[in-house]
Design an enzyme around this catalytic site. Structure first.
Site, mmCIF file in Angstrom:
data_model
loop_
_atom_site.group_PDB
_atom_site.id
_atom_site.type_symbol
_atom_site.label_atom_id
_atom_site.label_comp_id
_atom_site.label_asym_id
_atom_site.label_seq_id
_atom_site.Cartn_x
_atom_site.Cartn_y
_atom_site.Cartn_z
ATOM 1 N N ASN A 115 0.837 -1.207 0.000
ATOM 2 C CA ASN A 115 0.000 0.000 0.000
ATOM 3 C C ASN A 115 0.866 1.249 0.000
ATOM 4 O OD1 ASN A 115 -0.418 1.916 2.517
ATOM 5 N ND2 ASN A 115 0.191 -0.088 3.333
ATOM 6 N N PHE A 119 -1.691 8.199 4.287
ATOM 7 C CA PHE A 119 -2.467 8.803 5.388
ATOM 8 C C PHE A 119 -3.738 9.480 4.895
ATOM 9 C CE2 PHE A 119 1.446 9.516 8.381
ATOM 10 C CZ PHE A 119 1.479 8.166 8.661
ATOM 11 N N SER A 184 5.666 5.196 8.735
ATOM 12 C CA SER A 184 5.052 4.858 7.451
ATOM 13 C C SER A 184 5.977 5.279 6.313
ATOM 14 C CB SER A 184 3.702 5.574 7.294
ATOM 15 O OG SER A 184 3.223 5.449 5.967
ATOM 16 N N ASN A 186 5.002 5.989 3.327
ATOM 17 C CA ASN A 186 4.180 6.552 2.252
ATOM 18 C C ASN A 186 3.921 8.055 2.346
ATOM 19 O OD1 ASN A 186 3.855 3.962 1.079
ATOM 20 N ND2 ASN A 186 2.325 3.492 2.639
ATOM 21 N N THR A 187 4.480 8.706 3.370
ATOM 22 C CA THR A 187 4.452 10.172 3.450
ATOM 23 C C THR A 187 5.882 10.662 3.301
ATOM 24 O OG1 THR A 187 2.494 10.243 4.869
ATOM 25 C CG2 THR A 187 3.947 12.154 4.921
ATOM 26 N N LYS A 219 5.446 3.819 17.243
ATOM 27 C CA LYS A 219 5.457 2.752 16.242
ATOM 28 C C LYS A 219 6.679 2.920 15.349
ATOM 29 C CE LYS A 219 2.470 0.251 13.017
ATOM 30 N NZ LYS A 219 1.086 0.100 12.514
ATOM 31 N N ASN A 248 5.925 -1.413 11.509
ATOM 32 C CA ASN A 248 5.145 -0.910 10.387
ATOM 33 C C ASN A 248 5.467 -1.753 9.136
ATOM 34 O OD1 ASN A 248 3.551 0.933 8.779
ATOM 35 N ND2 ASN A 248 4.064 2.551 10.230
#
Length: 372
Positions: A115, A119, A184, A186-187, A219, A248
């Protein structure tokens, strides 16, 4: 029954199906009799499974990981499905649409997902309003609810503490515990917040606000070196955080059999070995001083048992739920009860050890190639 429907579900776009499922669960969550029926069918209620961690009581150790219910639309349904806690989010101070679609990909051969959602969520104000309405209408949730906080994409890194504080203050009345998500992939730039100086600034601001009133957890990513993890652990203990969540998603593609060039975080069974390795390392370093929630590649009761043996106090699932279906929590809880009986234990808390065999610190022989 889920196995009969899964081939049809997996022919649909992953995010579209996910949104439809969330709408259905949200609808069920508003209907008391239907929800009670679902609870009787899906939830295993047995005191032997109860776990206490960072001042909270969990009816069982199986939690829903952040990312599944980003906007807290189905929190009541998750409890009825048998989860012992629910973590919503990641929530950002500002509402944001996330990255361009498509951004969610199944890898069935590997029982994995990739993915790059970014966010996507309605923002702290809207989610706080929803949680307030649910609380006022139905009362407090029957299981602990965690709120996972992320940085708004539009916020510069140097303003990250202010951004997280804004979300935390808005959502403060509605979370039983809070999670600082700096891991994460993805940011853009988010993982830079795991660097010592930036993380220290962020933790100092958040701990100053929390002041021990509610649990605050961190996390972390699986793609850290042992030296980086040691730096993080020093800060976690210095600022007296309540626990850690590991891990994560990963940017590594080691172990995949499905050819793919899709960017994003990988989750599911390929993450299992690294997630377990990080858990054991953390527990060896901490020696039971902090609870650890283990996430990554958990599909079976044996997986859960292994995480508890490795030093976890609780576990969370995400990708496993996609592949195993809505009765997953029930299946895991029943499997844990069977293991308790086989081992002659009276309750699950006995399985959570004070320490594990020491790892050869500084060695990374089982780390997949491509991990930082």
């Amino acid at each position: 029954m889920y196995e009969l429907f899964k081939p049809w579900l997996f022919r649909q776009d992953p995010e579209t199906i996910h949104e439809r499922v969330m709408h259905g669960l949200a609808w069920l969550g508003q209907r008391g009799p239907t929800l009670e029926l679902m609870r009787r069918l899906c939830a295993v209620q047995d005191e032997r499974l109860a776990v206490t961690a960072f001042g909270l009581r969990f009816p069982n150790p199986i939690g829903l990981a952040a990312g599944f219910d980003k906007n807290a639309v189905a929190v009541r349904a998750w409890a009825a499905l048998g989860f012992g806690h629910v973590e919503i989010g990641s929530v950002t101070a500002l509402p944001q649409p996330g990255n361009d679609k498509p951004r969610l990909f199944r890898l069935p051969q590997d029982q994995a997902l990739i993915n790059r959602m970014g966010f996507n969520n309605e923002g702290a104000e809207a989610i706080a309003a929803r949680l307030k309405h649910l609380q006022q209408t139905f009362g407090k949730l029957t299981v602990p609810i965690g709120i996972n906080l992320g940085k708004s994409k539009a916020t510069p890194l140097e303003e990250a503490p202010k951004d997280y504080l804004q979300s935390l203050s808005i959502l403060w009345p509605y979370g039983d515990y809070f999670v600082v998500n700096v891991s994460s992939p993805n940011t853009p730039g988010l993982r830079a917040l795991q660097d010592k100086d930036r993380l220290e600034e962020l933790l100092a601001a958040l701990v100053g606000f929390v002041q021990g009133r509610k649990p605050l957890l961190l996390k972390i990513a699986p793609d850290l070196t042992w030296a980086q993890i040691d730096q993080i652990l020093a800060l976690v203990e210095q600022y007296r955080l309540s626990g850690l969540i590991a891990t994560n998603t990963t940017t590594s593609r080691a172990g995949l059999t499905t050819p793919t060039d899709e960017a994003g975080g990988l989750s599911g069974k390929p993450l299992r070995a690294r997630s377990l390795e990080v858990l054991r390392y953390l527990h060896t370093r901490l020696q039971g001083r902090l609870p650890i929630i283990s996430v990554g590649g958990i599909f079976s009761a044996e997986d859960v048992w292994e995480r508890l043996a490795g030093g976890a106090t609780l576990v969370q699932v995400y990708t496993g739920l996609v592949y195993e279906g809505p009765f997953m929590a029930k299946k895991l809880c029943r499997g844990l009860l069977q293991r308790l009986e086989q081992e002659g234990m009276s309750r699950l808390q006995e399985r959570i050890p004070d320490s594990v065999d020491s790892l050869p610190l500084g060695k990374e022989s089982t780390r997949p190639k491509g991990v930082l």
